[in-house]
Design a protein around this motif. Structure first.
Motif, short mmCIF file in Angstrom:
data_model
loop_
_atom_site.label_atom_id
_atom_site.label_comp_id
_atom_site.label_asym_id
_atom_site.label_seq_id
_atom_site.Cartn_x
_atom_site.Cartn_y
_atom_site.Cartn_z
N THR A 2 0.84 -1.19 0.00
CA THR A 2 0.00 0.00 0.00
C THR A 2 0.88 1.24 0.00
N PRO A 3 0.35 2.37 -0.47
CA PRO A 3 1.14 3.61 -0.44
C PRO A 3 1.63 3.92 0.98
N THR A 4 0.81 3.59 1.98
CA THR A 4 1.21 3.86 3.36
C THR A 4 2.43 3.03 3.75
N ALA A 5 2.40 1.74 3.41
CA ALA A 5 3.54 0.87 3.74
C ALA A 5 4.82 1.39 3.08
N ILE A 6 4.68 1.85 1.84
CA ILE A 6 5.85 2.36 1.13
C ILE A 6 6.37 3.64 1.78
N MET A 7 5.42 4.47 2.21
CA MET A 7 5.84 5.70 2.89
C MET A 7 6.57 5.40 4.19
N VAL A 8 6.05 4.42 4.92
CA VAL A 8 6.70 4.01 6.17
C VAL A 8 8.10 3.48 5.86
N GLY A 9 8.19 2.65 4.83
CA GLY A 9 9.48 2.08 4.44
C GLY A 9 10.49 3.13 4.04
N THR A 10 10.10 4.06 3.18
CA THR A 10 11.05 5.09 2.73
C THR A 10 11.43 6.01 3.90
N GLY A 11 10.48 6.23 4.80
CA GLY A 11 10.76 7.06 5.97
C GLY A 11 11.79 6.41 6.88
N ARG A 12 11.60 5.11 7.12
CA ARG A 12 12.55 4.38 7.96
C ARG A 12 13.93 4.36 7.30
N ALA A 13 13.94 4.17 5.98
CA ALA A 13 15.20 4.14 5.24
C ALA A 13 15.95 5.46 5.39
N VAL A 270 23.59 -0.27 2.02
CA VAL A 270 23.13 -1.21 0.98
C VAL A 270 22.34 -2.33 1.65
N VAL A 271 22.87 -2.84 2.75
CA VAL A 271 22.21 -3.91 3.50
C VAL A 271 20.87 -3.41 4.04
N ASN A 272 20.86 -2.22 4.60
CA ASN A 272 19.62 -1.62 5.13
C ASN A 272 18.57 -1.49 4.04
N ALA A 273 18.98 -1.10 2.84
CA ALA A 273 18.04 -0.93 1.73
C ALA A 273 17.35 -2.26 1.43
N PHE A 274 18.12 -3.34 1.41
CA PHE A 274 17.52 -4.67 1.15
C PHE A 274 16.55 -5.05 2.27
N ASP A 275 16.97 -4.83 3.51
CA ASP A 275 16.13 -5.21 4.66
C ASP A 275 14.80 -4.46 4.64
N ILE A 276 14.86 -3.17 4.37
CA ILE A 276 13.65 -2.34 4.39
C ILE A 276 12.71 -2.74 3.26
N SER A 277 13.28 -3.01 2.10
CA SER A 277 12.46 -3.43 0.97
C SER A 277 11.73 -4.74 1.32
N GLN A 278 12.47 -5.65 1.88
CA GLN A 278 11.90 -6.95 2.25
C GLN A 278 10.75 -6.78 3.23
N LYS A 279 10.99 -5.99 4.25
CA LYS A 279 9.95 -5.76 5.27
C LYS A 279 8.73 -5.11 4.65
N THR A 280 8.96 -4.10 3.81
CA THR A 280 7.86 -3.34 3.22
C THR A 280 6.96 -4.25 2.38
N PHE A 281 7.58 -5.14 1.59
CA PHE A 281 6.76 -5.92 0.67
C PHE A 281 6.30 -7.25 1.25
N LYS A 282 6.98 -7.75 2.26
CA LYS A 282 6.54 -8.99 2.93
C LYS A 282 5.27 -8.76 3.70
N ARG A 283 5.25 -7.61 4.40
CA ARG A 283 4.17 -7.33 5.34
C ARG A 283 2.79 -7.39 4.66
N ILE A 284 2.74 -6.97 3.39
CA ILE A 284 1.45 -6.85 2.72
C ILE A 284 1.04 -8.13 2.00
N LYS A 285 2.06 -8.91 1.56
CA LYS A 285 1.76 -10.10 0.74
C LYS A 285 0.91 -11.12 1.50
#
Ligand code: ADP
Ligand code: MG
Length: 285
Positions: A2-13, A270-285
């Motif tokens: 969701t747009p919200t999840a992505i916003m949370v992810g980019t904010g944390r990043a 770089v590692v953080n970017a992978f972790d955040i992406s994973q969290k962002t997209f796992k949570r919704i699937k």
């Protein structure tokens, strides 16, 4: 997501020094398998220091005179060393950059050039200089060969330390099933020595700037590739890769080409970017 999840992810990043320029990048990075790193300024600090000057008396002065108009990090190291030795530089004419190899110019109306072995391959090294060259390369030093009026004046050994978190970041990537690769214009021996130091097993060395993007394309035949770089020369590779990641210290052109910017220049980003992406997209699937 969701747009919200992505916003949370980019904010944390962003809080972790990972600036995600557009949300699609956060999704694209998820399936990446190979992470390719430029060496100079990316794996290493990018603040090289002259450690060895071996050859004729005028060697460092000639080298600094040639590098005065260059913007390469190695040029800055040579100019600093010349300044510390209080040397007076000579004016040069016909200055010319040979991308990924070195520079050429005329000094006192004679041809002068300096750079890597590729650039100076037409000129012969004495057995003593040849031995020094091998020794410096094995010590992970970049060697600049200086030629004046058809003669090799000598060698300058330059050291650029790996970033403090390089080893930790490579280990973390491997732990996540990702393959780190080093891609550099520097020679095989130096590249391999630095790769060993930080734990990178695959090295692609001696790649000219205009071939970096083609190399990324080639690697992409086997899966998604992220490229991490910092220089003007890295811009095509940054845009070609599935995901381009730029060091915050990078040139404007590189910053523009990358989809992610590591604002604090740390490789753990770089590692953080992978972790955040994973969290962002796992949570919704
Ligand atoms: P990298 O891919 O590691 O960022 P570059 O493509 O900028 O490196 O340069 C590749 C190699 O060419 C350097 O490692 C160096 O040996 C040589 N070189 C390029 N520019 C210069 C210069 N101005 N002075 C000395 N050597 C240079
Ligand atoms: Mg670089």
């Amino acid at each position: 997501a969701t747009p919200t999840a992505i916003m949370v992810g980019t904010g944390r990043a962003a809080k972790l020094g990972v600036l995600i320029k557009d949300a699609t990048v956060l999704e694209a990075i998820d399936g990446v398998q190979t992470v390719v790193f430029d060496k100079t300024g990316t794996i290493t600090e990018g603040q090289p220091v002259v450690t060895d000057v071996v050859g004729q008396k005028d060697l460092l002065r000639v080298a600094a005179s040639l590098e005065a108009a260059s913007e390469h990090p190695l040029a800055a190291a040579i100019l600093t060393a010349a300044k510390q030795a209080d040397l007076t530089l000579s004016p040069v004419t016909d200055f010319q950059v040979v991308a990924g190899q070195g520079v050429k110019a005329k000094l006192a109306n004679k041809e002068a050039l300096l750079g890597n072995e590729q650039l100076t391959k037409a000129y012969e090294l004495s057995p003593r200089l040849q031995a020094t060259l091998t020794k410096l390369k094995q010590a992970a030093k970049t060697v600049v060969i200086v030629v004046y009026d058809g003669q090799v004046l000598g060698l300058i050994g330059i050291q650029d330390r790996p970033k403090a978190d390089a080893k930790q970041a490579m280990a973390a990537l491997v732990k996540r099933g990702l393959k780190p690769v080093m891609l550099t214009g520097d020679n095989e021996v130096v590249a391999q020595a630095i790769a060993d130091e930080v734990g990178i097993k695959e090295v692609i060395a001696g790649v000219l700037p205009d071939q970096k993007a083609a190399t990324i394309e080639h690697l992409q035949a086997a899966g998604k590739v992220a490229f991490v770089g910092d220089g003007i020369n890295d811009a095509p590779a940054l845009s070609t890769a599935t995901v381009g990641i730029t060091m915050g210290s990078g040139t404007d052109i590189a910053l523009e080409a990358g989809g992610i910017v590591l604002t604090n220049n740390q490789l753990m980003g770089v590692v953080n970017a992978f972790d955040i992406s994973q969290k962002t997209f796992k949570r919704i699937k």
